[in-house]
Design an enzyme around this catalytic site. Structure first.
Site, PDB file in Angstrom:
ATOM      1  N   SER A 111       0.652  -1.462   0.288  1.00 58.94           N
ATOM      2  CA  SER A 111       0.448  -0.055  -0.139  1.00 58.94           C
ATOM      3  C   SER A 111       0.609   1.174  -0.206  1.00 58.94           C
ATOM      4  CB  SER A 111      -1.089   0.337   1.183  1.00 58.94           C
ATOM      5  OG  SER A 111      -1.435   1.160   0.904  1.00 58.94           O
ATOM      6  N   SER A 147      -0.424   3.951   0.921  1.00 60.54           N
ATOM      7  CA  SER A 147      -1.266   5.094   1.502  1.00 60.54           C
ATOM      8  C   SER A 147      -0.380   5.651   2.422  1.00 60.54           C
ATOM      9  CB  SER A 147      -2.435   4.081   2.528  1.00 60.54           C
ATOM     10  OG  SER A 147      -3.478   4.404   1.206  1.00 60.54           O
ATOM     11  N   LYS A 164     -13.096  -4.530   1.827  1.00 63.19           N
ATOM     12  CA  LYS A 164     -13.374  -2.420   1.601  1.00 63.19           C
ATOM     13  C   LYS A 164     -15.375  -3.535   1.096  1.00 63.19           C
ATOM     14  CE  LYS A 164     -10.968  -0.443  -1.315  1.00 63.19           C
ATOM     15  NZ  LYS A 164     -10.781   0.694  -2.679  1.00 63.19           N
ATOM     16  N   ASN A 191     -14.190   2.420   2.222  1.00 63.23           N
ATOM     17  CA  ASN A 191     -12.707   2.852   1.765  1.00 63.23           C
ATOM     18  C   ASN A 191     -12.270   3.285   2.998  1.00 63.23           C
ATOM     19  OD1 ASN A 191     -13.568   5.074   1.104  1.00 63.23           O
ATOM     20  ND2 ASN A 191     -11.655   4.772  -0.610  1.00 63.23           N
ATOM     21  N   ASP A 213     -14.049   6.576  -3.111  1.00 68.09           N
ATOM     22  CA  ASP A 213     -12.803   6.245  -3.886  1.00 68.09           C
ATOM     23  C   ASP A 213     -13.889   6.967  -5.858  1.00 68.09           C
ATOM     24  OD1 ASP A 213     -10.802   4.796  -3.545  1.00 68.09           O
ATOM     25  OD2 ASP A 213     -12.686   2.410  -3.305  1.00 68.09           O
ATOM     26  N   ILE A 267      -7.763   3.867 -14.342  1.00 70.00           N
ATOM     27  CA  ILE A 267      -7.586   3.697 -12.911  1.00 70.00           C
ATOM     28  C   ILE A 267      -6.444   3.076 -12.289  1.00 70.00           C
ATOM     29  CG2 ILE A 267      -9.600   3.802 -12.228  1.00 70.00           C
ATOM     30  CD1 ILE A 267      -9.782   1.438 -11.201  1.00 70.00           C
TER      31      ILE A 267
END
Ligand code: ATR
Length: 279
Positions: free
Chosen positions: A20, A22, A71, A92, A108, A220
């Site tokens: 990830s 993030s 999710k 999410n 998202d 995406i």
């Protein structure tokens, strides 16, 4: 980074979660704004996620992001969901409220829309390739932006039919994956929501003949940034937007809720996150 006893805590729950971006993304913002906060990877196995999520506020977490494959499970595990998350069918972003209850949201579609800030619906249909979770977020964002017609192109037609039915049907046409001949005729937007075109995957095999020259093409996928689809679009003169911005923008609402500041998405952030992708 020096933490204190008052450090605000957030993180990303996934399985696996080591890939990830993030933590890098939120970590950059925390540094930039000098916030006493930490955003950590939280590897949680599927069999544990329903028990772990409700306990996070009890350990001081202000909230978390949720990524693959949790999710949908997160939608069921939180106390309340936003209308957007309910329509997408997945959560999410989770915010812990002061009473310890969890509010689940899905950002998202917001990230997708923000990434196309310069694009506006003009009455022409949008073509969405794929019918998975990402396609659901994209379709909700398109409907909310005012798109009146969405053509769905998915390998498994039944999945596209189910997506259309779940979202009320009216705006949707399901196309035949094996005969996408006129799919792009008169469209104003083309979106790939599948993993096709990602490094290690085959490209999306969709000839762009028939797509109006001013239609926006977006993906995406962001590994690589320039997917074969985006390269083909640019080669014929179409405007094209890569998928990294969607990742960056979807992170903003969570950061704002947990750390109290709406963060900026700019070139410096983009370059910092891109450096985390380097092999
Ligand atoms: P996500 O949440 O990222 O959308 P997903 O729910 O697993 O992931 O959905 C993956 C999407 O990519 C689906 O639309 C899938 O098509 P199917 O519904 O037919 O499975 C599509 N996809 C994945 N691999 C594909 C491939 N090799 N060819 C065509 N479509 C593919």
């Amino acid at each position: 980074m020096v933490l204190s006893g008052k450090t605000r805590l957030a993180g990303v729950v996934g399985w696996p979660v080591s890939h990830s971006l993030s933590p890098r993304l939120h970590g950059h913002w925390l540094e930039r704004y000098g916030i006493d906060g930490a955003y950590v990877p939280l590897p949680v196995a599927p069999e544990d996620v329903a028990r772990v999520l409700p306990l996070l506020p009890r350990m001081g977490f202000a909230g978390v992001n949720v990524t693959v494959p949790h999710k949908e499970a997160a939608l069921a595990a939180v106390d309340e969901v936003t209308e957007t998350a309910r329509r997408i069918g997945a959560v999410n972003t989770i915010v812990a409220r002061s009473d310890g209850s969890l509010l689940g949201d899905n950002t998202d579609g917001y990230g997708f829309r923000q990434n196309l800030a310069h694009w506006h619906p003009d009455g022409r249909p949008a073509v969405v390739v794929g019918a998975g979770g990402a396609a659901r977020a994209v379709c909700v964002a398109l409907l909310d932006a005012g798109v009146v017609a969405i053509r769905l192109l998915n390998r498994t037609g039944a999945r596209a039919e189910a997506l259309a039915a779940d979202m009320g049907g009216g705006a949707f046409t399901v196309l035949d994956w094996n005969h996408p001949d006129d799919a792009l005729e008169g469209a104003g937007l083309l979106v790939n929501t599948t993993a096709l075109g990602m490094a290690g995957q085959p490209p999306l095999d969709l000839p762009l003949d028939g797509l109006p020259g001013d239609a926006l093409v977006t993906d995406i996928v962001y590994t690589p940034l320039e997917t074969p689809l985006l390269a083909a679009a640019r080669a014929r003169g179409n405007p094209a937007v890569d998928g990294l911005g969607m990742l960056l923008h979807q992170a903003r609402p969570g950061f704002a809720a947990w750390f109290g500041r709406d963060p900026d998405v700019d070139e410096a952030l983009r370059q910092f996150v891109l450096a985390g992708l380097a092999p």
